[in-house]
Structures are given as C-alpha cells and as structure tokens.
Design a protein around this motif. Sequence first.
Motif, PDB file in Angstrom:
ATOM      1  N   MET A  88       0.829  -1.205   0.000  1.00 49.03           N
ATOM      2  CA  MET A  88       0.000   0.000   0.000  1.00 49.03           C
ATOM      3  C   MET A  88       0.867   1.260   0.000  1.00 49.03           C
ATOM      4  O   MET A  88       0.627   2.191  -0.786  1.00 49.03           O
ATOM      5  CB  MET A  88      -0.922  -0.011   1.216  1.00 49.03           C
ATOM      6  CG  MET A  88      -1.784   1.244   1.367  1.00 49.03           C
ATOM      7  SD  MET A  88      -2.882   1.176   2.804  1.00 49.03           S
ATOM      8  CE  MET A  88      -1.678   1.201   4.143  1.00 49.03           C
ATOM      9  N   LEU A  89       1.878   1.286   0.848  1.00 46.97           N
ATOM     10  CA  LEU A  89       2.723   2.474   0.945  1.00 46.97           C
ATOM     11  C   LEU A  89       3.560   2.677  -0.309  1.00 46.97           C
ATOM     12  O   LEU A  89       3.758   3.810  -0.759  1.00 46.97           O
ATOM     13  CB  LEU A  89       3.630   2.369   2.176  1.00 46.97           C
ATOM     14  CG  LEU A  89       2.926   2.396   3.532  1.00 46.97           C
ATOM     15  CD1 LEU A  89       3.933   2.196   4.658  1.00 46.97           C
ATOM     16  CD2 LEU A  89       2.171   3.702   3.731  1.00 46.97           C
ATOM     17  N   GLN A  90       4.059   1.584  -0.891  1.00 41.28           N
ATOM     18  CA  GLN A  90       4.857   1.724  -2.111  1.00 41.28           C
ATOM     19  C   GLN A  90       4.001   2.174  -3.291  1.00 41.28           C
ATOM     20  O   GLN A  90       4.464   2.903  -4.160  1.00 41.28           O
ATOM     21  CB  GLN A  90       5.566   0.412  -2.439  1.00 41.28           C
ATOM     22  CG  GLN A  90       6.603  -0.020  -1.416  1.00 41.28           C
ATOM     23  CD  GLN A  90       7.756   0.940  -1.214  1.00 41.28           C
ATOM     24  OE1 GLN A  90       8.478   0.873  -0.225  1.00 41.28           O
ATOM     25  NE2 GLN A  90       7.946   1.859  -2.139  1.00 41.28           N
ATOM     26  N   TYR A  91       2.741   1.753  -3.287  1.00 41.48           N
ATOM     27  CA  TYR A  91       1.807   2.255  -4.311  1.00 41.48           C
ATOM     28  C   TYR A  91       1.652   3.769  -4.183  1.00 41.48           C
ATOM     29  O   TYR A  91       1.720   4.505  -5.176  1.00 41.48           O
ATOM     30  CB  TYR A  91       0.448   1.569  -4.145  1.00 41.48           C
ATOM     31  CG  TYR A  91      -0.696   2.297  -4.818  1.00 41.48           C
ATOM     32  CD1 TYR A  91      -0.874   2.232  -6.196  1.00 41.48           C
ATOM     33  CD2 TYR A  91      -1.582   3.079  -4.068  1.00 41.48           C
ATOM     34  CE1 TYR A  91      -1.914   2.920  -6.811  1.00 41.48           C
ATOM     35  CE2 TYR A  91      -2.620   3.762  -4.672  1.00 41.48           C
ATOM     36  CZ  TYR A  91      -2.778   3.679  -6.038  1.00 41.48           C
ATOM     37  OH  TYR A  91      -3.804   4.371  -6.651  1.00 41.48           O
ATOM     38  N   MET A  92       1.488   4.234  -2.947  1.00 37.28           N
ATOM     39  CA  MET A  92       1.359   5.680  -2.728  1.00 37.28           C
ATOM     40  C   MET A  92       2.623   6.409  -3.179  1.00 37.28           C
ATOM     41  O   MET A  92       2.545   7.466  -3.828  1.00 37.28           O
ATOM     42  CB  MET A  92       1.112   5.968  -1.245  1.00 37.28           C
ATOM     43  CG  MET A  92      -0.210   5.503  -0.693  1.00 37.28           C
ATOM     44  SD  MET A  92      -0.343   5.953   1.077  1.00 37.28           S
ATOM     45  CE  MET A  92      -1.860   5.109   1.534  1.00 37.28           C
ATOM     46  N   ASN A 244      12.752   3.166   1.407  1.00 37.90           N
ATOM     47  CA  ASN A 244      12.171   2.688   0.158  1.00 37.90           C
ATOM     48  C   ASN A 244      11.053   3.594  -0.359  1.00 37.90           C
ATOM     49  O   ASN A 244      10.790   3.644  -1.561  1.00 37.90           O
ATOM     50  CB  ASN A 244      11.616   1.274   0.338  1.00 37.90           C
ATOM     51  CG  ASN A 244      12.637   0.220  -0.018  1.00 37.90           C
ATOM     52  OD1 ASN A 244      13.565   0.474  -0.783  1.00 37.90           O
ATOM     53  ND2 ASN A 244      12.487  -0.963   0.532  1.00 37.90           N
ATOM     54  N   LEU A 245      10.388   4.295   0.553  1.00 35.73           N
ATOM     55  CA  LEU A 245       9.325   5.209   0.143  1.00 35.73           C
ATOM     56  C   LEU A 245       9.922   6.377  -0.648  1.00 35.73           C
ATOM     57  O   LEU A 245       9.343   6.834  -1.640  1.00 35.73           O
ATOM     58  CB  LEU A 245       8.562   5.719   1.365  1.00 35.73           C
ATOM     59  CG  LEU A 245       7.956   4.630   2.269  1.00 35.73           C
ATOM     60  CD1 LEU A 245       7.231   5.260   3.449  1.00 35.73           C
ATOM     61  CD2 LEU A 245       7.016   3.733   1.474  1.00 35.73           C
ATOM     62  N   TRP A 435     -11.003   4.119   1.566  1.00 31.11           N
ATOM     63  CA  TRP A 435     -10.603   2.933   2.314  1.00 31.11           C
ATOM     64  C   TRP A 435      -9.090   2.897   2.510  1.00 31.11           C
ATOM     65  O   TRP A 435      -8.601   2.458   3.548  1.00 31.11           O
ATOM     66  CB  TRP A 435     -11.090   1.658   1.622  1.00 31.11           C
ATOM     67  CG  TRP A 435     -10.465   1.399   0.266  1.00 31.11           C
ATOM     68  CD1 TRP A 435     -10.956   1.761  -0.953  1.00 31.11           C
ATOM     69  CD2 TRP A 435      -9.229   0.708   0.025  1.00 31.11           C
ATOM     70  NE1 TRP A 435     -10.106   1.347  -1.951  1.00 31.11           N
ATOM     71  CE2 TRP A 435      -9.053   0.698  -1.388  1.00 31.11           C
ATOM     72  CE3 TRP A 435      -8.276   0.101   0.828  1.00 31.11           C
ATOM     73  CZ2 TRP A 435      -7.933   0.103  -1.990  1.00 31.11           C
ATOM     74  CZ3 TRP A 435      -7.162  -0.497   0.230  1.00 31.11           C
ATOM     75  CH2 TRP A 435      -7.005  -0.492  -1.153  1.00 31.11           C
ATOM     76  N   MET A 436      -8.348   3.373   1.527  1.00 32.54           N
ATOM     77  CA  MET A 436      -6.892   3.372   1.632  1.00 32.54           C
ATOM     78  C   MET A 436      -6.416   4.428   2.626  1.00 32.54           C
ATOM     79  O   MET A 436      -5.440   4.221   3.356  1.00 32.54           O
ATOM     80  CB  MET A 436      -6.259   3.603   0.263  1.00 32.54           C
ATOM     81  CG  MET A 436      -4.741   3.425   0.232  1.00 32.54           C
ATOM     82  SD  MET A 436      -4.062   3.503  -1.442  1.00 32.54           S
ATOM     83  CE  MET A 436      -4.703   1.985  -2.145  1.00 32.54           C
ATOM     84  N   VAL A 437      -7.099   5.559   2.640  1.00 33.38           N
ATOM     85  CA  VAL A 437      -6.762   6.614   3.615  1.00 33.38           C
ATOM     86  C   VAL A 437      -6.946   6.082   5.029  1.00 33.38           C
ATOM     87  O   VAL A 437      -6.076   6.266   5.901  1.00 33.38           O
ATOM     88  CB  VAL A 437      -7.653   7.858   3.395  1.00 33.38           C
ATOM     89  CG1 VAL A 437      -7.373   8.900   4.474  1.00 33.38           C
ATOM     90  CG2 VAL A 437      -7.413   8.455   2.015  1.00 33.38           C
ATOM     91  N   ILE A 438      -8.078   5.390   5.260  1.00 31.84           N
ATOM     92  CA  ILE A 438      -8.367   4.853   6.593  1.00 31.84           C
ATOM     93  C   ILE A 438      -7.328   3.809   6.988  1.00 31.84           C
ATOM     94  O   ILE A 438      -6.786   3.830   8.100  1.00 31.84           O
ATOM     95  CB  ILE A 438      -9.785   4.239   6.626  1.00 31.84           C
ATOM     96  CG1 ILE A 438     -10.832   5.345   6.442  1.00 31.84           C
ATOM     97  CG2 ILE A 438     -10.021   3.484   7.935  1.00 31.84           C
ATOM     98  CD1 ILE A 438     -12.249   4.830   6.256  1.00 31.84           C
ATOM     99  N   LEU A 439      -7.024   2.876   6.086  1.00 33.17           N
ATOM    100  CA  LEU A 439      -6.035   1.837   6.371  1.00 33.17           C
ATOM    101  C   LEU A 439      -4.646   2.427   6.594  1.00 33.17           C
ATOM    102  O   LEU A 439      -3.896   1.976   7.463  1.00 33.17           O
ATOM    103  CB  LEU A 439      -5.987   0.822   5.224  1.00 33.17           C
ATOM    104  CG  LEU A 439      -7.112  -0.203   5.164  1.00 33.17           C
ATOM    105  CD1 LEU A 439      -6.921  -1.133   3.976  1.00 33.17           C
ATOM    106  CD2 LEU A 439      -7.190  -1.020   6.454  1.00 33.17           C
ATOM    107  N   GLY A 440      -4.322   3.451   5.804  1.00 31.78           N
ATOM    108  CA  GLY A 440      -3.022   4.088   5.936  1.00 31.78           C
ATOM    109  C   GLY A 440      -2.829   4.715   7.306  1.00 31.78           C
ATOM    110  O   GLY A 440      -1.823   4.483   7.980  1.00 31.78           O
ATOM    111  N   TRP A 441      -3.813   5.513   7.724  1.00 34.42           N
ATOM    112  CA  TRP A 441      -3.700   6.175   9.028  1.00 34.42           C
ATOM    113  C   TRP A 441      -3.824   5.186  10.179  1.00 34.42           C
ATOM    114  O   TRP A 441      -3.195   5.362  11.236  1.00 34.42           O
ATOM    115  CB  TRP A 441      -4.737   7.283   9.152  1.00 34.42           C
ATOM    116  CG  TRP A 441      -4.410   8.500   8.345  1.00 34.42           C
ATOM    117  CD1 TRP A 441      -5.127   9.040   7.315  1.00 34.42           C
ATOM    118  CD2 TRP A 441      -3.245   9.333   8.492  1.00 34.42           C
ATOM    119  NE1 TRP A 441      -4.493  10.148   6.808  1.00 34.42           N
ATOM    120  CE2 TRP A 441      -3.345  10.359   7.513  1.00 34.42           C
ATOM    121  CE3 TRP A 441      -2.138   9.312   9.338  1.00 34.42           C
ATOM    122  CZ2 TRP A 441      -2.369  11.350   7.365  1.00 34.42           C
ATOM    123  CZ3 TRP A 441      -1.156  10.292   9.191  1.00 34.42           C
ATOM    124  CH2 TRP A 441      -1.282  11.297   8.220  1.00 34.42           C
TER     125      TRP A 441
END
Length: 464
Positions: A88-92, A244-245, A435-441
């Motif tokens: 998820m983070l690498q996608y961002m 890596n980010l 959904w990605m914002v929620i999972l990220g935080w």
Amino acid sequence: MDNSKETKNHHIVQDATDTMSLSDVNSSIEAPKDGSFWRKLLAFSGPGALVAVGYMDPGNWVTSVGGGAQYHYVLLSIVLISSLIAMMLQYMAGKLGIVKQEDLAQATRDRTNKPGGIALWIMTELALMATDIAEVIGGAIALHLLFGWSMIASVLTTAFDVILLLLLMRFGFRKIEAIVITLIVTILVIFAYLVILAKPELSAMFGGYLPQIQDLSSKTPIGGGDSKLTLTLGIIGATVMPHNLYLHSSISQTRKVDRKDKSAIKEAVRFMTWDSNIQLTFAFVINSLLLILGAALFFGHANSVGTFAAMYDALGDKTIAGAVASPVLSTLFAVALLASGQNSTITGTLTGEIIMEGFLHMRVPMWIRRVVTRGLALIPVVAFTVIYGGAEEKLDSLLINSQVFLSIALPFAMAPLILFTSSKKIMGEFVNPKWMVILGWLSFIVLTGLNIKLIFDMVAGWIG
C-alpha cells in the motif's frame, strides 16, 4: 523511436553516470504506447525490483530466522501484515512520483517549514545509516564465512563496494535493474531449496499467517532470545523500510510518460502498481522462507542461531539441523547473504542521493555521497568489532537494534506520504480512495503506538 531520440536518451543516462545525479534519468526509459499487456508490463518492470531489495536485506535475516527459532510460525502473520502495508505504501510513493513528478523528499521539503524539513531530513539520514549498518554487517560476515578473513578485514572490505556501484552506474539504469533482479532470483532459489529440505509442518506454517492475539511484551521465548514486541518491530522495520518510500517515489519517474495525456498517466500508475506488487510478493515469499527456515530447523534452538555465523554453523550441524545438515547448505546461505548485502548497497546509495537532493537541494557526486554514507555506517560497526574482538553476537545485536530503529523512523516517512497522496488538492483525480486513507492512518497509529510501548519498556528496563 528515431536515432536522435536514442542518442538524446543515451546522453541523459551517460550524463547521469558522469554527474552522478539520479534525477537526470527521469523520463529517460521509453515505455510503449501500444502493444500487449505483457509488453507494457515488461517495459515498466524494474523499479519494483530495486524497491523489493530493501525488503530482503540482511536486516531481515536475523529478525526473521530468529523469529521462527524463538516463536515457531507465530510471527508469519507479522510478515504478511507488514508486506500488505508495504504494498500500500509503495503504491502511494510510486503514484506520487508519477503524478506530481516529485519524490517524497522534494514533496516533504516543499510543504514544510525549514526547521521541520531539517528535522525530517536528520531522521531519514539516521534511518538510512541504520540500513547501511545492516548491509555492512551482512556483507562482512558473509565474506568472513566464505573466505575465512578476520572480521575487521571483512568489515573494512565492505567499504570498497562503492567502486562496484560506480562501475554498475556506467552501464545505465536498466542494466542495474537487471542485475538486481538476478540477485533476487538467486536469493529466492537458495532459500526455497533450503526450506524444501527442511520439510516444514504445512498445517502449522499456514496457520502462522493467521493473526493471533498474544502478549507482544512476552519475554520468555522458547530457547531464549528477544521479546515478541522487539522482534515484531524488528520484522516491521526490516520489512517496511522508510528509505524505500523515498526511493520508489523517485525511480517511478524513470519511464517516459506523455504528461499531457491523463490516460497515459493512469496507465503508468497501473503498471507501476503491477511491477511493485509482483516484486514485493517475491520479497514476501523470501521473508516467509527465512522465518519458516528458522521455525522448521531451529525452533527450540534460538540460542544456537542468534548470529549469522551461528546460522551458518547450524546448517552444517546434524545435532541442530538434523539429517539435512550439510556444508553445502552453509555455503549457499553465505552466498545468499553476500548477494543480499550487495543488492541493498545499490539501492541504499541511490536513496541517499534522493534524500540529500530533495531535503537540502544539494547535489554532490555519487562517489562522495557513497563514501560519506558508508563511512558513517562503518564507524559503529568497526567500533563494535574492535571493542568486542569481532564477536559476531555483538554485531548481530547491533543489526537487530538498527532494524528496530527503522521501525521507529518509519512513521516519520509514512505521515507525509499518506497526507500528500490523500490530498485532493495535491493529487487531483489520483487521490487515495477513502478505504486506503483509513487503512493508511490506522497502520500509522498502530505502528506509532507499538513504538511508544517499546520505548517505554526499554526505559522501564533501564530504570529497573
């Protein structure tokens, strides 16, 4: 593509190797506008491999094998969750680079005040140094095991891998990607072979991927070792690497994309995601194999595999590894360790350049940057080697603590990344879905909470 464009792109890559600036290779690699899915995926493949390298560096080895040896298959769930968070983070990160044509360091520096930017730069540099410490230790111990050199000679030899990287840069960015992929496949094949020989208990292994509610602060692992919380954060820090980010947000820009065509940008983001997830899946498999190997061969013998050298010896010791023990397995282990260290050296150097240029707007030749980074990492490793007479358990302890520090540093890279890519103002139609914002935080909050608990436990231990 006509000859004039080929010549121009060749000069861009050549200039990048001469002036040693990674940003000069942005948009230098052609991506087909037409063709099959597989042809386009092949053109976009490569950056994901460079990113995946950080998820299987020597720092993962001690934490993952140790986790298996101490807690059987229980921590496989942490490997799985960490890998999903990483995807998820690498996608961002990749999306930020493609859409905004900014890497995370540039985006952070441009959107924070000077003191805040400098503070984040210092934290990121410390995280990069922690990563480099793991590479130095892993590479040095591999040389020591393979060739019998003294530890101090092996540690100092790792300083010369800067020459290797500078030579690789002469061949161009695409060749570096190919070399990295080859080393990844080498590591994967070796550990798949070792695990097949170990014959893990399949039902317990797959059950380990199911998260279990356990006391993370437990300090009584079977066979001795670190607490679950320490190893959990070590695995997270060794899996979701903060540097890596920054790396992915930069190298995702190497493919040439028509900036005027929104559909072309969408396609670039889509294939970047495919590339990243495929390569991170390989990294997930390798990290799982490391932990499975520890659980299948060394469970209950944690004190016997607490260091790289101990793992090397254990693979050749029938009293520990059983009937599969063989000097050949020990040698394969050391070869994979050396390949892992060299792979991580390549990406660590590239990231150092991105961080310095992005946060400080400072461009220096890559050889100077590499010498400084490796020199800073060598100081604590050389000090530990001299003070403790080359005792590998002390070096491995330093390595584990460097991975825990990476976990502590991760939220400082996560927060700005999630914030920027969740902003409609910054990303426009490419903003993260809800959904990605929620999972990220949520991931950020949980990881930060675990870090605070670890620091509290450490301070309480010192006081007590």
